[in-house]
Enzyme design. Structure first.
Site, mmCIF file in Angstrom:
data_model
loop_
_atom_site.group_PDB
_atom_site.id
_atom_site.type_symbol
_atom_site.label_atom_id
_atom_site.label_comp_id
_atom_site.label_asym_id
_atom_site.label_seq_id
_atom_site.Cartn_x
_atom_site.Cartn_y
_atom_site.Cartn_z
ATOM 1 N N GLU A 120 3.882 -10.516 -16.576
ATOM 2 C CA GLU A 120 3.549 -9.475 -15.607
ATOM 3 C C GLU A 120 2.681 -8.362 -16.207
ATOM 4 O OE1 GLU A 120 7.182 -7.691 -14.271
ATOM 5 O OE2 GLU A 120 6.295 -7.001 -12.409
ATOM 6 N N LYS B 81 4.340 -2.561 -6.612
ATOM 7 C CA LYS B 81 5.763 -2.351 -6.839
ATOM 8 C C LYS B 81 6.612 -2.930 -5.715
ATOM 9 C CE LYS B 81 9.304 -0.532 -8.940
ATOM 10 N NZ LYS B 81 9.759 -1.290 -10.115
ATOM 11 N N CYS C 72 0.856 -1.179 0.000
ATOM 12 C CA CYS C 72 0.000 0.000 0.000
ATOM 13 C C CYS C 72 0.893 1.230 0.000
ATOM 14 C CB CYS C 72 -0.871 0.016 1.245
ATOM 15 S SG CYS C 72 -1.808 -1.505 1.426
ATOM 16 N N TRP D 3 -3.593 -1.953 -1.589
ATOM 17 C CA TRP D 3 -3.456 -3.223 -2.297
ATOM 18 C C TRP D 3 -3.975 -4.262 -1.311
ATOM 19 C CZ3 TRP D 3 -0.869 -7.916 -1.770
ATOM 20 C CH2 TRP D 3 -0.716 -8.665 -2.945
ATOM 21 N N GLU E 169 13.910 -13.735 -17.231
ATOM 22 C CA GLU E 169 13.492 -12.350 -17.003
ATOM 23 C C GLU E 169 12.523 -11.880 -18.100
ATOM 24 O OE1 GLU E 169 13.330 -10.338 -14.743
ATOM 25 O OE2 GLU E 169 13.190 -8.373 -15.648
ATOM 26 N N ASN F 97 0.267 0.497 6.302
ATOM 27 C CA ASN F 97 0.837 -0.391 5.286
ATOM 28 C C ASN F 97 1.522 -1.538 6.023
ATOM 29 O OD1 ASN F 97 2.096 -1.568 3.089
ATOM 30 N ND2 ASN F 97 3.767 -0.082 3.034
ATOM 31 N N GLY F 98 1.220 -2.770 5.629
ATOM 32 C CA GLY F 98 1.819 -3.923 6.307
ATOM 33 C C GLY F 98 0.729 -4.908 6.672
ATOM 34 N N HIS G 4 12.891 -32.687 -22.988
ATOM 35 C CA HIS G 4 12.605 -33.535 -21.820
ATOM 36 C C HIS G 4 11.180 -33.304 -21.311
ATOM 37 C CE1 HIS G 4 16.711 -34.910 -21.739
ATOM 38 N NE2 HIS G 4 17.086 -33.661 -21.916
ATOM 39 N N LYS H 7 8.701 -10.634 -17.376
ATOM 40 C CA LYS H 7 8.248 -9.303 -17.811
ATOM 41 C C LYS H 7 6.979 -9.429 -18.641
ATOM 42 C CE LYS H 7 10.011 -7.246 -16.077
ATOM 43 N NZ LYS H 7 10.939 -6.987 -15.036
ATOM 44 N N ARG I 235 2.076 1.443 -5.914
ATOM 45 C CA ARG I 235 2.240 0.551 -4.768
ATOM 46 C C ARG I 235 0.964 -0.235 -4.464
ATOM 47 N NH1 ARG I 235 6.664 1.619 -1.591
ATOM 48 N NH2 ARG I 235 5.636 0.537 0.094
HETATM 49 O O1 M6R Z 1 12.074 -4.276 -4.671
HETATM 50 P P1 M6R Z 1 12.604 -5.636 -5.026
HETATM 51 O O2 M6R Z 1 13.710 -5.582 -6.015
HETATM 52 O O3 M6R Z 1 12.990 -6.445 -3.814
HETATM 53 O O4 M6R Z 1 11.398 -6.385 -5.714
HETATM 54 C C1 M6R Z 1 11.499 -7.740 -6.044
HETATM 55 C C2 M6R Z 1 10.389 -8.179 -6.975
HETATM 56 O O5 M6R Z 1 9.137 -7.990 -6.362
HETATM 57 C C3 M6R Z 1 10.403 -7.396 -8.281
HETATM 58 O O6 M6R Z 1 11.640 -7.493 -8.916
HETATM 59 C C4 M6R Z 1 9.302 -7.901 -9.234
HETATM 60 O O7 M6R Z 1 9.578 -9.203 -9.629
HETATM 61 C C5 M6R Z 1 9.202 -6.954 -10.416
HETATM 62 N N1 M6R Z 1 7.950 -6.276 -10.379
HETATM 63 C C6 M6R Z 1 9.299 -7.618 -11.734
HETATM 64 O O8 M6R Z 1 9.255 -6.704 -12.772
#
Ligand code: M6R
Length: 612
Positions: free
Chosen positions: A494, A607, A2, A74, A487, A100-101, A510, A491, A27
């Site tokens: 996501e 984020k 959040c 969130w 990666e 937040n938490g 396999h 991406k 966030r």
């Molecule tokens: O803030 P962080 O680097 O610890 O975040 C880790 C992951 O949550 C972050 O890299 C996430 O996988 C990305 N949104 C991917 O694009």
């Protein structure tokens, strides 16, 4: 997860709060709200949906209060709804709180408060907080200036879990109290005003002067002052820190989306992250590190621990550390590492990578490693973030604020920083060879080569238009290219919501090859000349079965016969992920745009993942 904003000063708070929330929306974005003190009463306005909906709430323009708290959510406990939105208020309407938490013991606290006559209107864990504060407040007969603080402190002592909270009280209309534990919160100091935020970029246009809070430090804020106290309510002295990021780095600057802007910022992010760590004469210098040859030689293992994209950067780090320094290195996902009783002792170095520095699992893994006696090194993009305060050593990427949920420039900056770290280790270990010398030359040329790689944008866009309606897209690679496949696949899923998987190219036969059928799209990454022949054979196998293929390769690799071949500049394999990921970042971006999705704020994601 959040986002929290607060303001206390001389100006009307509500527009400042909503503006701050808009900047923090990445966030969390399922509901939002603000609470201000209006003529000694608390006014709460909130609703389900995006922050911009707040502008339509009846009466929002009539708010005149100069102190207020705000939240973009969130959802964790309770679905997105008006009732579950923050700010929350206690039964007597004396206190309002944003949080937040996660409050892990909220069931017990709810029961305790229920037994004491309190009622609840939401399903959230947060609603216990204002009521618990009220419980302690009502029991305190000492009406001095610290009564508000004592109530907040006493309530916080009962809370298990993580929290960053802002509290206002109608009996103290000139104060706000903030505190954090394992969740981010910063205070920005202005002229006759203070700003509060979950992170720095949201309030960077107001100030560059920040107070960074440690866990369980309580702050009483007024217009002109910030008083800090420890858990025993002993005053603490705290100085501000000046943040060098400029305000425009947190704006879109004419780009349609933050993600596109951040993709294009990579030459600068890499240049800034290299900084003075690698000089023209080839010396690698990390001024905050003083590892000795004896220490590095004594290591039995290095762990690199992180989540998501940061973990993928760790895979590039493993490749560099093992190949250049010959130290066994394991990469682990923080959420697994912390529960699998990893074998760690004082001969283990644990490196934690986190853009935000606030990822709950990464922080927990770091704490565990310290308990087990390992030295810990944090890699973060945010000065003063939680992992950097917990770790024995910290080094920073200088990517500037990354706002889009999908990480781009933070990833490439992490890869370059950990590669530089591997070079630094090799230097301390007095290992010197042609491969390392060549890598150093390539690193210094990298920003220019990234600019070249960005020129692939138009052809990537063209291919994206051909495949954006696909249901599944596979990514294949070998060696360092497999880390990029991972990666690229993350991406894509996501931000485009297309199902995607990545495989080591040799694993295909396999099992996964059973999924390949006519028309399916396969992305092959092949930048390592030593492995390219092998990967080509694997990609041929999918072509034979009717797959459409997009190939990312180097300028000097001669391949034909695929649907689209995108060439990036040649470089050392250690840093090739920084170039080969660029067309894949653009690929995800253009597919998401073609589908009309919100690139910067993909569904269900936030984020910064500050809960387990
Ligand atoms: O803030 P962080 O680097 O610890 O975040 C880790 C992951 O949550 C972050 O890299 C996430 O996988 C990305 N949104 C991917 O694009």
């Amino acid at each position: 997860m959040c986002g929290i904003v607060g303001y206390i000063g001389t100006k009307k708070a509500s527009p400042i709060l909503i503006n701050g929330l808009l900047r923090l929306e990445y966030r969390g974005y399922d509901s939002a709200g603000i609470a201000t003190i209006e003529k000694n009463d608390i006014s709460v306005m909130k609703d389900k949906g995006r922050v911009k909906n707040l502008y339509n709430l009846k009466g929002i323009d009539d708010l005149t209060g100069t102190i207020g708290i705000a939240h973009t959510r969130w959802a964790t406990h309770g679905k997105p709804s008006k009732e579950n939105s923050h700010p929350h208020i206690d039964n007597s309407k004396t206190f309002s709180v944003v949080h937040n938490g996660i409050i892990e013991n909220y069931h017990e606290l709810r029961k305790f408060l229920g037994d004491n006559g309190y009622t609840f209107y939401s399903q959230t864990d947060t609603e216990v907080i204002p009521n618990l504060i009220h419980y302690y407040y009502s029991k305190d007969n000492n009406n001095d200036e610290l009564k508000f603080l004592r109530a907040v402190r006493n309530a916080c002592k009962e809370l298990k879990g993580s929290f960053a909270i802002e509290v206002i009280c109608k009996d103290y209309p000139d104060n706000m109290i903030v505190v954090r534990k394992d969740s981010p919160l910063v205070i920005g100091k202005g002229e006759n005003e203070n700003y509060i935020s979950s992170d720095i970029p949201a309030i960077l246009s107001f100030t560059r002067s920040f107070y960074l809070l440690n866990d369980l430090e309580f702050v009483i804020l007024s217009r002109n002052d910030a008083k800090f106290y420890d858990i025993d309510l002993k005053p603490i002295k705290k100085d501000t820190k000046t943040i060098e990021w400029n305000a425009s780095s947190a704006e879109k600057d004419g780009y349609d989306d933050y993600m596109l802007k951040e993709i294009h910022e990579q030459p600068t992010a890499i240049r800034e992250t290299i900084g003075s760590k690698l000089s023209e004469n080839g010396k690698c210098d990390f001024e905050d590190l003083d590892f000795t040859k004896e220490y590095l030689k004594s290591l039995n293992k290095i762990y690199i621990v992180a989540c998501g994209t940061a973990m993928h950067a760790g895979l590039a780090g493993k490749n560099a550390i093992e190949k250049l320094c010959k130290i066994p290195t394991e990469v682990d996902i923080a959420s697994e590492f912390r529960y699998r009783d990893p074998i760690i002792d004082e001969k283990t170095l644990c490196i934690f990578i986190s853009q935000s520095g606030e990822t709950a699992d990464t922080i927990a893994a770091l704490k565990l490693s310290k308990e087990k006696g390992a030295k810990t090194l944090a890699i973060s993009n945010v000065i003063g973030s939680s992992i950097t305060r917990e770790a024995d050593f910290s080094i920073y990427t200088h990517a500037g604020p990354e706002i889009a949920v999908a990480s781009t420039k933070a990833y490439t900056s992490q890869v370059i920083l950990i590669t530089l770290l591997a070079i630094y280790f090799s230097q301390v270990l007095e290992i010197n060879n042609e491969e390392i010398n060549n890598l150093k030359i390539e690193i210094l040329e990298l920003p220019k080569k990234i600019e070249e790689a960005l020129k692939t944008s138009e052809i990537v866009k063209e291919f994206s238009k051909r495949v954006y309606q696909e249901k599944d897209i596979f990514f294949l690679g070998r060696g360092i290219d497999e880390t990029v496949a991972k990666e690229g696949s993350l991406k894509l899923k996501e931000i485009s919501y297309i199902h995607s998987e990545s495989y080591a190219a040799g694993e295909l036969k396999h099992g996964p090859i059973a999924l390949i059928e006519n028309g399916i799209t396969v992305v092959g990454i092949m930048t390592d000349p030593k492995l390219v022949e092998k990967t080509i054979s694997n990609i041929q196998e999918v072509v034979t079965r009717g797959a459409k293929t997009l190939i990312i390769t180097n300028q000097n690799i001669d391949i034909n016969g695929f649907d689209m071949v995108i060439r990036i500049p040649n470089t050392s394999p250690f840093i090739s992920p920084i170039l080969s990921i660029i067309p894949l970042q653009l690929f995800s971006y253009y597919i998401s745009k073609e589908k009309g999705l919100d690139v910067d704020k993909p569904r269900n994601l936030a984020k910064s993942v500050t809960v387990e």
